[in-house]
Design an enzyme around this catalytic site. Sequence first.
Site, PDB file in Angstrom:
ATOM      1  N   THR A  49      -2.103  -5.547  -4.255  1.00  0.00           N
ATOM      2  CA  THR A  49      -0.827  -4.995  -3.785  1.00  0.00           C
ATOM      3  C   THR A  49       0.275  -6.044  -3.830  1.00  0.00           C
ATOM      4  O   THR A  49      -0.002  -7.245  -3.697  1.00  0.00           O
ATOM      5  CB  THR A  49      -0.985  -4.483  -2.335  1.00  0.00           C
ATOM      6  OG1 THR A  49       0.305  -4.226  -1.787  1.00  0.00           O
ATOM      7  CG2 THR A  49      -1.676  -5.502  -1.440  1.00  0.00           C
ATOM      8  N   ASP A  50       1.515  -5.592  -3.942  1.00  0.00           N
ATOM      9  CA  ASP A  50       2.640  -6.540  -3.905  1.00  0.00           C
ATOM     10  C   ASP A  50       2.785  -7.187  -2.519  1.00  0.00           C
ATOM     11  O   ASP A  50       3.442  -8.218  -2.380  1.00  0.00           O
ATOM     12  CB  ASP A  50       3.963  -5.855  -4.320  1.00  0.00           C
ATOM     13  CG  ASP A  50       4.387  -4.705  -3.417  1.00  0.00           C
ATOM     14  OD1 ASP A  50       3.634  -4.334  -2.496  1.00  0.00           O
ATOM     15  OD2 ASP A  50       5.495  -4.169  -3.641  1.00  0.00           O
ATOM     16  N   GLU A  51       2.137  -6.585  -1.508  1.00  0.00           N
ATOM     17  CA  GLU A  51       2.303  -7.123  -0.147  1.00  0.00           C
ATOM     18  C   GLU A  51       1.687  -8.502   0.017  1.00  0.00           C
ATOM     19  O   GLU A  51       1.989  -9.208   0.981  1.00  0.00           O
ATOM     20  CB  GLU A  51       1.712  -6.156   0.880  1.00  0.00           C
ATOM     21  CG  GLU A  51       2.454  -4.833   0.904  1.00  0.00           C
ATOM     22  CD  GLU A  51       2.248  -4.015   2.164  1.00  0.00           C
ATOM     23  OE1 GLU A  51       1.709  -4.538   3.149  1.00  0.00           O
ATOM     24  OE2 GLU A  51       2.655  -2.831   2.145  1.00  0.00           O
TER      25      GLU A  51
ATOM     26  N   TYR B  18      -3.429  -6.502   7.055  1.00  0.00           N
ATOM     27  CA  TYR B  18      -3.768  -5.793   5.804  1.00  0.00           C
ATOM     28  C   TYR B  18      -3.513  -6.692   4.600  1.00  0.00           C
ATOM     29  O   TYR B  18      -4.394  -6.915   3.763  1.00  0.00           O
ATOM     30  CB  TYR B  18      -2.946  -4.501   5.689  1.00  0.00           C
ATOM     31  CG  TYR B  18      -2.902  -3.945   4.273  1.00  0.00           C
ATOM     32  CD1 TYR B  18      -4.033  -3.395   3.675  1.00  0.00           C
ATOM     33  CD2 TYR B  18      -1.721  -3.981   3.516  1.00  0.00           C
ATOM     34  CE1 TYR B  18      -3.994  -2.908   2.369  1.00  0.00           C
ATOM     35  CE2 TYR B  18      -1.672  -3.489   2.220  1.00  0.00           C
ATOM     36  CZ  TYR B  18      -2.817  -2.954   1.644  1.00  0.00           C
ATOM     37  OH  TYR B  18      -2.781  -2.468   0.351  1.00  0.00           O
TER      38      TYR B  18
ATOM     39  N   LYS C 191      -6.039  -8.428   1.769  1.00  0.00           N
ATOM     40  CA  LYS C 191      -5.932  -8.185   0.318  1.00  0.00           C
ATOM     41  C   LYS C 191      -5.745  -9.521  -0.422  1.00  0.00           C
ATOM     42  O   LYS C 191      -6.282  -9.716  -1.514  1.00  0.00           O
ATOM     43  CB  LYS C 191      -4.767  -7.238   0.007  1.00  0.00           C
ATOM     44  CG  LYS C 191      -4.941  -5.813   0.517  1.00  0.00           C
ATOM     45  CD  LYS C 191      -6.056  -5.040  -0.172  1.00  0.00           C
ATOM     46  CE  LYS C 191      -5.735  -4.638  -1.586  1.00  0.00           C
ATOM     47  NZ  LYS C 191      -6.801  -3.750  -2.164  1.00  0.00           N
TER      48      LYS C 191
ATOM     49  N   ASP D 152      10.220  -0.835  16.116  1.00  0.00           N
ATOM     50  CA  ASP D 152       9.879  -1.354  14.794  1.00  0.00           C
ATOM     51  C   ASP D 152       8.401  -1.751  14.699  1.00  0.00           C
ATOM     52  O   ASP D 152       7.760  -2.044  15.723  1.00  0.00           O
ATOM     53  CB  ASP D 152      10.756  -2.582  14.470  1.00  0.00           C
ATOM     54  CG  ASP D 152      11.024  -2.714  12.989  1.00  0.00           C
ATOM     55  OD1 ASP D 152      10.330  -2.045  12.200  1.00  0.00           O
ATOM     56  OD2 ASP D 152      11.925  -3.484  12.616  1.00  0.00           O
TER      57      ASP D 152
END
Length: 337
Positions: free
Chosen positions: A126-128, A151, A155, A273
């Site tokens: 993932t780009d995260e 998360y 990854k 948030d």
Amino acid sequence: MKNILVTGGAGFIGSNFVRMLLAQEPDCLIVNLDKLTYAGNLENLAGLMDNPRHKFVKTDICDGTAVEKLIDEYKIEALINFAAESHVDRSITGPKIFIETNVTGTLTLLQAARDKNIKRFLQVSTDEVYGSLGDDGMFTEQTPLAPNSPYSASKAAADHLVAAFAHTWNMDCVITRCSNNYGHYQFPEKMIPLMLNNALNDKALPVYGDGLYVRDWLYVEDHCRAIWKVLTAGKKGEVYNIGGCNEKTNLEVIRIILKSLGKSESLIKHVKDRPGHDRRYAIDASKMMNQLKWKPTVTFEEGIAKTIDWYIKNEKWLTNIVSGNYRKYYDSTYSNR
Ligand code: NAD
Ligand code: DAU
């Protein structure tokens, strides 16, 4: 590569990938290994369960013995790892399972792939893993990994393990890092289907913080095509960024959904948030475009219209999930076989 082990193929992207491959590659056999967690849903594979080129197996990627048995039984040549705990908010409230599946699970698959001499291992990342951007710039494949949530940390750990196995055992591994996907069969905890479902039911739309967080949205079928490109034409050991060239703030996306449904913006409700919320993701996908001749084919306007239409026409799929009934589908149609 004809015999392919897909993990997590009952989830959102995995099921779209299995559907695409069965349709476009008549010589492929797909073994679909999925634990069927809350996010795994056999209704995502409707119409595919009786296809002789699709074998579904309910298993955990952490079960190395089961994985090795499947590799032997079906003479697996390539492994694509979609299986993951995928929701950032859940990783904040309960990170342990993210380490078990995303890190230990990936390690287990790598060991099996190495010991069984799999030809290619593709890790769906993932780009995260790159962290968060300010107002400018884009993530390239050279951007250092700087994950912010449990998360994305899990990854990134998996990506490091993949690179370490490739280096240490000269395995043929490739990694894809994609931006936010949207489209049919996405679990309604993710932003787009959640907002759609709430708007359809005239419920408040919970926008985290100021709603000016930016994501780069890609239609899921374009992501699936990119993964197939990388599997079949990507270079050994390389990382490929995949993105939609389509940055939007969350409020922009939500307003498009409300307008399409003819619903009032008064449904928007700003809420507390997400802790550690990444401000902006933007992907430089020029490597995919220049080297593998891939590009997104579905514009956001087309993709979101198709997505909204699908969720309206497949209201039963949505209500089955919201009510928990999708589990009964498994019990009644699959576990008795
Ligand atoms: P999803 O949550 O919809 O599906 C995950 C699937 O993995 C489910 O079917 C689940 O049952 C299965 N699974 C979970 N734990 C398992 C285990 N231990 N063993 C076997 N199966 C297990 O996720 P998704 O959105 O389809 O994402 C798929 C992959 O793509 C993930 O690796 C994710 O990190 C990555 N990704 C997702 C996006 C996105 O926008 N959704 C973007 C980039 C990358
Ligand atoms: O970038 C790729 C990633 O995209 C994938 O790796 C993840 O698996 C996938 O879940 C997704 O992560 P995000 O956190 O970006 O997606 P999510 O749909 O949860 O949230 C998108 C944006 O919407 C984010 O800025 C948070 C915001 N949001 C989300 C929810 C669920 C809200 O404002 N309200 C909400 O209720």
